[in-house]
Design a protein around this motif. Structure first.
Motif, mmCIF file in Angstrom:
data_model
loop_
_atom_site.group_PDB
_atom_site.id
_atom_site.type_symbol
_atom_site.label_atom_id
_atom_site.label_comp_id
_atom_site.label_asym_id
_atom_site.label_seq_id
_atom_site.Cartn_x
_atom_site.Cartn_y
_atom_site.Cartn_z
ATOM 1 N N GLU A 360 0.810 -1.214 0.000
ATOM 2 C CA GLU A 360 0.000 0.000 0.000
ATOM 3 C C GLU A 360 0.849 1.273 0.000
ATOM 4 O OE1 GLU A 360 -2.820 -0.137 3.160
ATOM 5 O OE2 GLU A 360 -3.921 -1.846 2.326
ATOM 6 N N LEU A 361 2.011 1.226 0.649
ATOM 7 C CA LEU A 361 2.879 2.406 0.702
ATOM 8 C C LEU A 361 3.897 2.438 -0.436
ATOM 9 C CD1 LEU A 361 3.567 2.507 4.556
ATOM 10 C CD2 LEU A 361 2.019 3.977 3.258
ATOM 11 N N ARG A 362 3.957 1.334 -1.194
ATOM 12 C CA ARG A 362 4.882 1.236 -2.323
ATOM 13 C C ARG A 362 6.329 1.453 -1.879
ATOM 14 N NH1 ARG A 362 1.520 4.718 -6.896
ATOM 15 N NH2 ARG A 362 -0.404 3.497 -6.793
ATOM 16 N N ILE A 363 6.675 0.768 -0.814
ATOM 17 C CA ILE A 363 8.037 0.836 -0.291
ATOM 18 C C ILE A 363 8.562 -0.587 -0.119
ATOM 19 C CG2 ILE A 363 7.752 3.031 0.910
ATOM 20 C CD1 ILE A 363 7.266 1.480 3.481
ATOM 21 N N GLN A 364 9.851 -0.725 -0.061
ATOM 22 C CA GLN A 364 10.473 -2.038 0.155
ATOM 23 C C GLN A 364 10.800 -2.204 1.631
ATOM 24 O OE1 GLN A 364 13.971 -2.765 -2.159
ATOM 25 N NE2 GLN A 364 14.270 -4.837 -1.363
ATOM 26 N N ILE A 365 10.190 -3.215 2.245
ATOM 27 C CA ILE A 365 10.474 -3.564 3.632
ATOM 28 C C ILE A 365 11.156 -4.929 3.598
ATOM 29 C CG2 ILE A 365 9.553 -3.785 5.960
ATOM 30 C CD1 ILE A 365 7.086 -2.271 5.090
ATOM 31 N N SER A 366 12.442 -4.945 3.855
ATOM 32 C CA SER A 366 13.259 -6.136 3.621
ATOM 33 C C SER A 366 13.392 -6.994 4.873
ATOM 34 C CB SER A 366 14.654 -5.719 3.144
ATOM 35 O OG SER A 366 14.565 -4.881 2.011
ATOM 36 N N LEU A 367 13.349 -8.306 4.664
ATOM 37 C CA LEU A 367 13.546 -9.262 5.754
ATOM 38 C C LEU A 367 15.030 -9.371 6.081
ATOM 39 C CD1 LEU A 367 12.537 -11.495 7.682
ATOM 40 C CD2 LEU A 367 12.745 -13.097 5.769
ATOM 41 N N ARG A 368 15.338 -9.356 7.362
ATOM 42 C CA ARG A 368 16.709 -9.522 7.826
ATOM 43 C C ARG A 368 16.736 -10.548 8.953
ATOM 44 N NH1 ARG A 368 17.464 -7.429 3.772
ATOM 45 N NH2 ARG A 368 18.647 -5.549 3.238
ATOM 46 N N GLU A 369 17.904 -11.111 9.197
ATOM 47 C CA GLU A 369 18.095 -12.074 10.281
ATOM 48 C C GLU A 369 19.363 -11.752 11.045
ATOM 49 O OE1 GLU A 369 17.863 -16.176 9.273
ATOM 50 O OE2 GLU A 369 15.994 -15.983 8.144
ATOM 51 N N MET A 370 19.358 -12.130 12.321
ATOM 52 C CA MET A 370 20.561 -12.020 13.140
ATOM 53 C C MET A 370 21.324 -13.340 13.047
ATOM 54 S SD MET A 370 21.203 -9.251 15.049
ATOM 55 C CE MET A 370 20.390 -7.735 15.573
ATOM 56 N N TYR A 371 22.581 -13.262 12.614
ATOM 57 C CA TYR A 371 23.384 -14.473 12.488
ATOM 58 C C TYR A 371 24.810 -14.154 12.895
ATOM 59 C CZ TYR A 371 25.588 -18.604 10.437
ATOM 60 O OH TYR A 371 26.305 -19.760 10.237
ATOM 61 N N ALA A 372 25.300 -14.849 13.904
ATOM 62 C CA ALA A 372 26.673 -14.671 14.391
ATOM 63 C C ALA A 372 26.962 -13.223 14.756
ATOM 64 C CB ALA A 372 27.668 -15.163 13.348
ATOM 65 N N GLY A 373 25.943 -12.562 15.335
ATOM 66 C CA GLY A 373 26.119 -11.188 15.792
ATOM 67 C C GLY A 373 25.991 -10.140 14.708
ATOM 68 N N ASN A 374 25.625 -10.543 13.488
ATOM 69 C CA ASN A 374 25.489 -9.610 12.373
ATOM 70 C C ASN A 374 24.073 -9.620 11.834
ATOM 71 O OD1 ASN A 374 28.276 -8.825 12.305
ATOM 72 N ND2 ASN A 374 28.741 -10.800 11.359
ATOM 73 N N VAL A 375 23.668 -8.511 11.221
ATOM 74 C CA VAL A 375 22.383 -8.420 10.538
ATOM 75 C C VAL A 375 22.622 -8.648 9.061
ATOM 76 C CG1 VAL A 375 20.455 -6.911 9.942
ATOM 77 C CG2 VAL A 375 21.419 -6.830 12.235
ATOM 78 N N ILE A 376 22.074 -9.731 8.524
ATOM 79 C CA ILE A 376 22.314 -10.079 7.128
ATOM 80 C C ILE A 376 21.022 -10.568 6.491
ATOM 81 C CG2 ILE A 376 24.765 -10.606 7.351
ATOM 82 C CD1 ILE A 376 24.112 -13.463 7.768
ATOM 83 N N LYS A 377 21.067 -10.713 5.165
ATOM 84 C CA LYS A 377 19.912 -11.195 4.420
ATOM 85 C C LYS A 377 19.718 -12.691 4.675
ATOM 86 C CE LYS A 377 20.568 -7.806 0.730
ATOM 87 N NZ LYS A 377 20.809 -7.596 -0.719
ATOM 88 N N PRO A 378 18.475 -13.172 4.595
ATOM 89 C CA PRO A 378 18.221 -14.595 4.858
ATOM 90 C C PRO A 378 19.021 -15.533 3.969
ATOM 91 C CG PRO A 378 16.164 -13.377 4.819
ATOM 92 C CD PRO A 378 17.231 -12.422 4.386
ATOM 93 N N ASP A 379 19.195 -15.197 2.661
ATOM 94 C CA ASP A 379 19.971 -16.078 1.794
ATOM 95 C C ASP A 379 21.428 -16.120 2.202
ATOM 96 O OD1 ASP A 379 20.361 -13.482 1.142
ATOM 97 O OD2 ASP A 379 20.345 -13.757 -1.027
ATOM 98 N N SER A 380 21.902 -15.008 2.787
ATOM 99 C CA SER A 380 23.270 -14.994 3.291
ATOM 100 C C SER A 380 23.417 -15.924 4.481
ATOM 101 C CB SER A 380 23.670 -13.577 3.694
ATOM 102 O OG SER A 380 23.595 -12.710 2.584
ATOM 103 N N VAL A 381 22.345 -16.000 5.300
ATOM 104 C CA VAL A 381 22.362 -16.907 6.447
ATOM 105 C C VAL A 381 22.466 -18.351 5.973
ATOM 106 C CG1 VAL A 381 21.033 -17.767 8.405
ATOM 107 C CG2 VAL A 381 21.038 -15.331 7.888
ATOM 108 N N SER A 382 21.650 -18.711 4.973
ATOM 109 C CA SER A 382 21.686 -20.081 4.447
ATOM 110 C C SER A 382 23.046 -20.396 3.858
ATOM 111 C CB SER A 382 20.602 -20.245 3.376
ATOM 112 O OG SER A 382 19.326 -19.985 3.916
#
Length: 477
Positions: A360-382
């Motif tokens: 509705e707001l036409r914005i990108q809200i990106s999923l992130r994960e905490m892994y080994a003390g860092n904030v990274i993208k989910p595919d980076s976690v895998s």
């Protein structure tokens, strides 16, 4: 290309000098559109993202058009919450002082007696909440028939909080030919209906209406279990380490709990909610601005329209009720072109809400994960996990190969085996020693692999504990 200046928009001295004192040299887009229209006396309906300078867009022309020699009320600015009203009042005092314009705050929750006493000084401008102004109006302590300009800031929130009736009552007490300005980040059909009813040929200003949040604002979210939200909040704040953070909660009943847990973790938190005493709320905000409070746990009502300098992080610990609340929450950061981060901490079942806001707001809200003390993208976690597993596999293979090689080396070199001539000294070979140990285990006279001996031993184990007469009978048999 010529840069638009405040002087080019019609702003005069000493307001220009005052703007320069605070390091403001160029008008924002909403200011560039609104100031000329307001100076010409037109009614204004302005929509712009939060943090784009809407306050100065109406405040500068309102102050410039006032006559400080006239000891009568000339303008009224209405705000939906006490905090926003106090914020506007401070700005009005700051810019009204060099002009000699008197400004008075009439805000609910404060001592009304003191406010009535200050009204005797005949201020030219009043900033307040609709309920308190109407209350004083009912006491016949304020006269609105001389008011030439009325501004309603955050008009959409005014509707949500049920202040529309008070606004309409105040408007009826002002001059028929008064100027009216509505400003907000969101404008719905109710606002347009009221504008059509109260305004005359308004100038409608929409600064990128499709872009309702700041372009310099980054939106991300984390998914976690409901019971782990506080821990995720702690990890987010520790990771980004901002000087100030606002954490939004939907239910005021949970605010004190989150505040207590943040303080227990050493994050120096304070609470801000609508039911709190005005003095306490003002003190909490002051400490937050001064940096004595690092985390402000707030409700939507209390934090509406707040302008906090150096606020880099806003966290939705509860998902906002709708897109308008999301816009106003995240609008506390990334103000006036500065960068900011909006973080939502949700459970898996709440993920559809984030998708709705994004759509509705036409914005990108990106999923992130905490892994080994860092904030990274989910595919980076895998990817990181796969690398870790592969690395562990290689290490295991290496260890096995090393062990095999070591074992082979030991056998080849004869390590771990009896030295030549050892059996002569002991008088027995290893094989013989092994035979004796087997014989001892199977019993006297037995031979390894003899089925009859095994059956006899099994029968003896079964007979253990049997009566003597049964043992004798079986032995005879």
């Amino acid at each position: 290309m010529n840069t638009i200046s405040f002087a080019g928009l019609g702003i005069e001295e000493p307001l220009l000098s005052r703007l320069a004192d605070f390091g403001i040299s160029e008008p924002s887009p909403v200011q560039a559109e609104s100031i000329p229209a307001a100076l010409s006396g037109r009614d204004v309906l302005a929509q712009s993202q939060t943090g784009t300078g809407k306050t100065l867009a109406y405040l500068l022309p309102v102050l410039q058009q006032m006559n400080p020699e006239e000891k009568a009320l000339q303008g009224v600015i209405l705000a939906p919450t006490q905090e926003l009203a106090m914020q506007i009042y401070r700005e009005a005092e700051k810019y009204g002082e060099p002009l000699g314009v008197g400004v008075q705050a009439l805000i609910g929750g404060a001592a009304i007696k003191r406010q009535l006493e200050r009204l005797r000084q005949h201020p030219q401008l009043v900033v307040g909440t609709p309920g308190r102004i109407r209350e004083i109006q009912a006491l016949r302590k304020i006269k609105l028939h001389t008011v030439r300009t009325v501004v309603v800031d955050e008009v959409d929130q005014m509707f949500q909080l049920g202040g529309t009736a008070d606004v309409e009552h105040i408007l009826r007490g002002t001059l028929r030919e008064r100027q009216l300005m509505f400003l907000s980040a969101t404008i719905n059909e109710e606002i347009r209906s009221l504008a059509a009813k109260e305004m005359k040929d308004p100038v409608e200003i929409g600064i990128e209406p499709e872009q309702r949040t700041a372009k310099s604002l980054e939106h991300i979210y984390f998914i976690t279990e409901e019971r782990d939200k506080i821990d995720m909040l702690r990890r987010v704040i520790r990771h980004y380490d901002p000087a100030r953070t606002i954490v939004f909660i939907n239910h005021t009943d949970h605010i004190s709990e989150v505040e207590a847990k943040m303080n227990y973790l050493g994050l120096h938190a304070g609470a801000l909610y609508g039911d709190a005493d005005k003095t306490v709320r003002a003190a909490t905000l002051r400490r937050f601005r001064e940096g004595k409070i690092r985390v402000l746990v707030a409700s939507d009502i209390a934090a509406r329209g707040l302008d906090i300098e150096d606020l880099d992080l806003v966290v939705n610990l509860d998902p906002p009720p709708d897109t308008e609340h999301y816009v106003h929450r995240v609008g506390r950061t990334a103000r006036m072109g500065r960068k900011g981060l909006a973080v939502s901490i949700i459970s898996a079942k709440e993920q559809f809400i984030i998708r709705k806001f994004s759509r509705e707001l036409r914005i990108q809200i990106s999923l992130r994960e905490m892994y080994a003390g860092n904030v990274i993208k989910p595919d980076s976690v895998s990817s990181g996990r796969r690398k870790a597993v592969k690395g562990a596999g290689r290490a295991s293979e290496g260890r096995s190969a090393t062990a095999s090689k070591s074992s082979s080396h030991q056998v080849t070199s004869g390590q771990g085996l009896p030295r030549k001539g050892a059996e002569n000294k002991a008088g027995i070979s290893t094989a013989a020693s092994g035979s004796r140990s087997v014989t001892k285990r199977l019993g006297p006279g037995s031979v390894k692999g003899d089925n009859r001996t095994s059956k006899k031993n099994d029968q003896d184990r079964k007979n253990k504990g049997a009566p003597r007469w049964l043992k004798d009978k079986q032995n005879k048999g």
